[in-house]
Design a protein around this motif. Structure first.
Motif, PDB file in Angstrom:
ATOM      1  N   THR A 187     -10.573  12.261   0.061  1.00 50.66           N
ATOM      2  CA  THR A 187      -9.581  12.858  -0.856  1.00 50.66           C
ATOM      3  C   THR A 187      -8.335  11.995  -0.949  1.00 50.66           C
ATOM      4  OG1 THR A 187      -8.616  14.350   0.826  1.00 50.66           O
ATOM      5  CG2 THR A 187     -10.446  15.196  -0.509  1.00 50.66           C
ATOM      6  N   SER A 188      -8.543  10.721  -1.285  1.00 55.15           N
ATOM      7  CA  SER A 188      -7.432   9.772  -1.326  1.00 55.15           C
ATOM      8  C   SER A 188      -7.445   8.962  -2.610  1.00 55.15           C
ATOM      9  CB  SER A 188      -7.484   8.833  -0.115  1.00 55.15           C
ATOM     10  OG  SER A 188      -8.641   8.027  -0.171  1.00 55.15           O
ATOM     11  N   PHE A 189      -6.270   8.418  -2.922  1.00 52.36           N
ATOM     12  CA  PHE A 189      -6.104   7.574  -4.118  1.00 52.36           C
ATOM     13  C   PHE A 189      -4.961   6.621  -3.827  1.00 52.36           C
ATOM     14  CE2 PHE A 189      -7.180   6.479  -8.283  1.00 52.36           C
ATOM     15  CZ  PHE A 189      -6.120   6.564  -9.180  1.00 52.36           C
ATOM     16  N   HIS A 190      -5.153   5.745  -2.859  1.00 46.86           N
ATOM     17  CA  HIS A 190      -4.094   4.861  -2.392  1.00 46.86           C
ATOM     18  C   HIS A 190      -3.821   3.749  -3.392  1.00 46.86           C
ATOM     19  CE1 HIS A 190      -4.663   7.099   1.197  1.00 46.86           C
ATOM     20  NE2 HIS A 190      -5.666   6.378   1.687  1.00 46.86           N
ATOM     21  N   LEU A 191      -2.548   3.447  -3.588  1.00 49.88           N
ATOM     22  CA  LEU A 191      -2.133   2.398  -4.512  1.00 49.88           C
ATOM     23  C   LEU A 191      -1.948   1.089  -3.745  1.00 49.88           C
ATOM     24  CD1 LEU A 191      -1.183   1.785  -7.470  1.00 49.88           C
ATOM     25  CD2 LEU A 191       1.150   2.199  -6.642  1.00 49.88           C
ATOM     26  N   GLU A 192      -2.479  -0.012  -4.287  1.00 48.96           N
ATOM     27  CA  GLU A 192      -2.360  -1.314  -3.635  1.00 48.96           C
ATOM     28  C   GLU A 192      -1.987  -2.383  -4.655  1.00 48.96           C
ATOM     29  OE1 GLU A 192      -5.576  -0.880   0.015  1.00 48.96           O
ATOM     30  OE2 GLU A 192      -6.143  -1.991  -1.779  1.00 48.96           O
ATOM     31  N   LYS A 193      -1.259  -3.380  -4.143  1.00 46.20           N
ATOM     32  CA  LYS A 193      -1.003  -4.581  -4.938  1.00 46.20           C
ATOM     33  C   LYS A 193      -0.924  -5.747  -3.961  1.00 46.20           C
ATOM     34  CE  LYS A 193       1.719  -6.708  -8.585  1.00 46.20           C
ATOM     35  NZ  LYS A 193       2.907  -6.668  -9.478  1.00 46.20           N
ATOM     36  N   THR A 212       0.857  -1.185   0.000  1.00 50.32           N
ATOM     37  CA  THR A 212       0.000   0.000   0.000  1.00 50.32           C
ATOM     38  C   THR A 212       0.888   1.229   0.000  1.00 50.32           C
ATOM     39  OG1 THR A 212      -1.761  -1.057   1.281  1.00 50.32           O
ATOM     40  CG2 THR A 212      -1.760   1.326   1.217  1.00 50.32           C
ATOM     41  N   ILE A 213       0.636   2.135  -0.920  1.00 52.06           N
ATOM     42  CA  ILE A 213       1.286   3.449  -0.911  1.00 52.06           C
ATOM     43  C   ILE A 213       0.163   4.477  -0.814  1.00 52.06           C
ATOM     44  CG2 ILE A 213       2.768   5.107  -2.083  1.00 52.06           C
ATOM     45  CD1 ILE A 213       4.072   2.799  -3.578  1.00 52.06           C
ATOM     46  N   ASN A 214       0.174   5.225   0.272  1.00 53.46           N
ATOM     47  CA  ASN A 214      -0.903   6.192   0.508  1.00 53.46           C
ATOM     48  C   ASN A 214      -0.700   7.466  -0.300  1.00 53.46           C
ATOM     49  OD1 ASN A 214      -2.146   4.489   2.302  1.00 53.46           O
ATOM     50  ND2 ASN A 214      -1.251   5.430   4.106  1.00 53.46           N
ATOM     51  N   CYS A 215      -1.809   8.008  -0.788  1.00 48.89           N
ATOM     52  CA  CYS A 215      -1.795   9.268  -1.526  1.00 48.89           C
ATOM     53  C   CYS A 215      -3.056  10.038  -1.162  1.00 48.89           C
ATOM     54  CB  CYS A 215      -1.758   9.016  -3.028  1.00 48.89           C
ATOM     55  SG  CYS A 215      -1.967  10.505  -4.031  1.00 48.89           S
ATOM     56  N   THR A 216      -2.899  11.261  -0.725  1.00 49.80           N
ATOM     57  CA  THR A 216      -4.034  12.151  -0.481  1.00 49.80           C
ATOM     58  C   THR A 216      -3.812  13.440  -1.257  1.00 49.80           C
ATOM     59  OG1 THR A 216      -2.993  13.043   1.507  1.00 49.80           O
ATOM     60  CG2 THR A 216      -4.538  11.224   1.800  1.00 49.80           C
ATOM     61  N   PHE A 262       4.820   7.699  -8.391  1.00 48.34           N
ATOM     62  CA  PHE A 262       4.348   9.075  -8.222  1.00 48.34           C
ATOM     63  C   PHE A 262       2.829   9.120  -8.351  1.00 48.34           C
ATOM     64  CE2 PHE A 262       8.335  11.311  -8.235  1.00 48.34           C
ATOM     65  CZ  PHE A 262       9.177  10.591  -9.059  1.00 48.34           C
ATOM     66  N   CYS A 263       2.186   9.709  -7.370  1.00 50.11           N
ATOM     67  CA  CYS A 263       0.774  10.026  -7.448  1.00 50.11           C
ATOM     68  C   CYS A 263       0.656  11.435  -8.044  1.00 50.11           C
ATOM     69  CB  CYS A 263       0.167   9.973  -6.046  1.00 50.11           C
ATOM     70  SG  CYS A 263      -1.607  10.198  -5.956  1.00 50.11           S
ATOM     71  N   ALA A 264      -0.347  11.669  -8.884  1.00 47.47           N
ATOM     72  CA  ALA A 264      -0.453  12.979  -9.531  1.00 47.47           C
ATOM     73  C   ALA A 264      -1.906  13.308  -9.813  1.00 47.47           C
ATOM     74  CB  ALA A 264       0.349  12.993 -10.842  1.00 47.47           C
ATOM     75  N   LEU A 265      -2.196  14.590  -9.946  1.00 44.82           N
ATOM     76  CA  LEU A 265      -3.543  15.002 -10.331  1.00 44.82           C
ATOM     77  C   LEU A 265      -3.475  16.080 -11.409  1.00 44.82           C
ATOM     78  CD1 LEU A 265      -4.550  18.034  -9.136  1.00 44.82           C
ATOM     79  CD2 LEU A 265      -4.564  16.781  -6.995  1.00 44.82           C
ATOM     80  N   PHE A 323      -1.969  -3.816  -9.932  1.00 40.96           N
ATOM     81  CA  PHE A 323      -2.100  -2.638  -9.077  1.00 40.96           C
ATOM     82  C   PHE A 323      -3.530  -2.090  -9.188  1.00 40.96           C
ATOM     83  CE2 PHE A 323       2.257  -1.755  -7.808  1.00 40.96           C
ATOM     84  CZ  PHE A 323       3.002  -2.411  -8.770  1.00 40.96           C
ATOM     85  N   GLU A 324      -4.013  -1.538  -8.059  1.00 35.80           N
ATOM     86  CA  GLU A 324      -5.336  -0.926  -8.036  1.00 35.80           C
ATOM     87  C   GLU A 324      -5.302   0.343  -7.197  1.00 35.80           C
ATOM     88  OE1 GLU A 324      -8.377  -4.757  -8.166  1.00 35.80           O
ATOM     89  OE2 GLU A 324      -7.973  -3.732  -6.276  1.00 35.80           O
ATOM     90  N   ALA A 325      -6.198   1.283  -7.547  1.00 35.09           N
ATOM     91  CA  ALA A 325      -6.392   2.481  -6.724  1.00 35.09           C
ATOM     92  C   ALA A 325      -7.803   2.979  -6.961  1.00 35.09           C
ATOM     93  CB  ALA A 325      -5.381   3.565  -7.075  1.00 35.09           C
ATOM     94  N   THR A 326      -8.478   3.411  -5.895  1.00 31.14           N
ATOM     95  CA  THR A 326      -9.853   3.887  -5.992  1.00 31.14           C
ATOM     96  C   THR A 326      -9.914   5.355  -5.631  1.00 31.14           C
ATOM     97  OG1 THR A 326     -10.727   1.700  -5.437  1.00 31.14           O
ATOM     98  CG2 THR A 326     -12.227   3.573  -5.192  1.00 31.14           C
TER      99      THR A 326
END
Lengths: 114, 115
Positions: free
Chosen positions: A71-77, A20-24, A89-92, A62-65
């Motif tokens: 306000t999150s988009f955590h990456l999981e595998k 899990t890599i957290n992204c907010t 890298f998480c980006a918007l 990999f998945e992210a919701t």
């Protein structure tokens, strides 16, 4: 302005471990969200994307919701491999950002050991 | 294989040299970008071209000069660079219009070293 915050790294895992890599994020409106991966010596590759709330992006296990309420988009595998070692890298984009601009998180270095 | 092609892959130049980086894409994207990236840091936006016109310049020093000859090509002309300009230079492209929130596609970059 817009911002993206990723969990601090580096992250070191054994092969087949759960990732899990957290992204907010902070943004106005409705941004699109992305995860990019950069392997050593290469450019950025789009890993997955989500363009609206509750969308789930998935690719290569990999998945992210896109969670607007948190306000999150955590990456999981579920099971990482040595070949997943890279910088993530998480980006918007959009969401009030000037047109054409990507806002990146600071990146998370992942190392997977056999 | 990346759909955005950058040349050269590596470049070493002295501080008095003039060189150019090249980028090409054939996805029909009408927005193209230059980024500078230091090791293990996120890319920093330098320039954005939309419909072949410069739309964003992120206060980049004039020793970097971008050019967009047509909708498929993007150049970055370099002159009198400093050692701190050593970095990976990435080109990217993306759609415009109603698809403007679609992802940017990156090339593999040019690794630039200034002696």
């Amino acid at each position: 302005g817009n911002s993206v915050t990723q969990m601090e790294g580096p992250v070191t895992l054994s092969e087949e471990a759960f990732l899990t890599i957290n992204c907010t994020y902070t943004a106005t409106g409705y941004p699109s969200l992305f995860w990019y991966v950069q392997y050593p010596g290469e450019g950025l590759q789009l890993l997955l994307k989500a363009t609206k709330a509750d969308d789930k992006g998935s690719n290569k296990g990999f998945e992210a919701t896109y969670r607007k309420e948190t306000t999150s988009f955590h990456l999981e595998k579920g099971s990482v491999q040595v070949s997943d070692s890279a910088v993530y890298f998480c980006a918007l984009s959009g969401g009030g950002t000037s047109y054409g601009k990507l806002t990146f998180g600071q990146g998370t270095i992942l190392t997977v050991h056999p | 294989d990346t759909e955005v092609t950058q040349t050269p892959k590596h470049l070493v130049m002295g501080m008095t040299n003039k060189k150019s980086l090249k980028c090409e894409q054939h996805m029909g994207h009408r927005a193209m970008y230059w980024y500078k990236q230091k090791a293990k840091k996120p890319p920093e936006l330098m320039f954005v071209y939309s419909y072949e016109k410069l739309s964003i310049n992120e206060s980049v020093p004039s020793r970097f000069s971008p050019e967009c000859p047509n909708s498929s090509l993007l150049n970055l002309h370099l002159h009198a660079l400093q050692p701190e300009d050593s970095a990976l230079y990435l080109c990217a492209s993306s759609p415009l219009g109603r698809d403007s929130n679609q992802p940017q596609h990156f090339g593999d970059g040019t690794r630039l070293s200034i002696l």
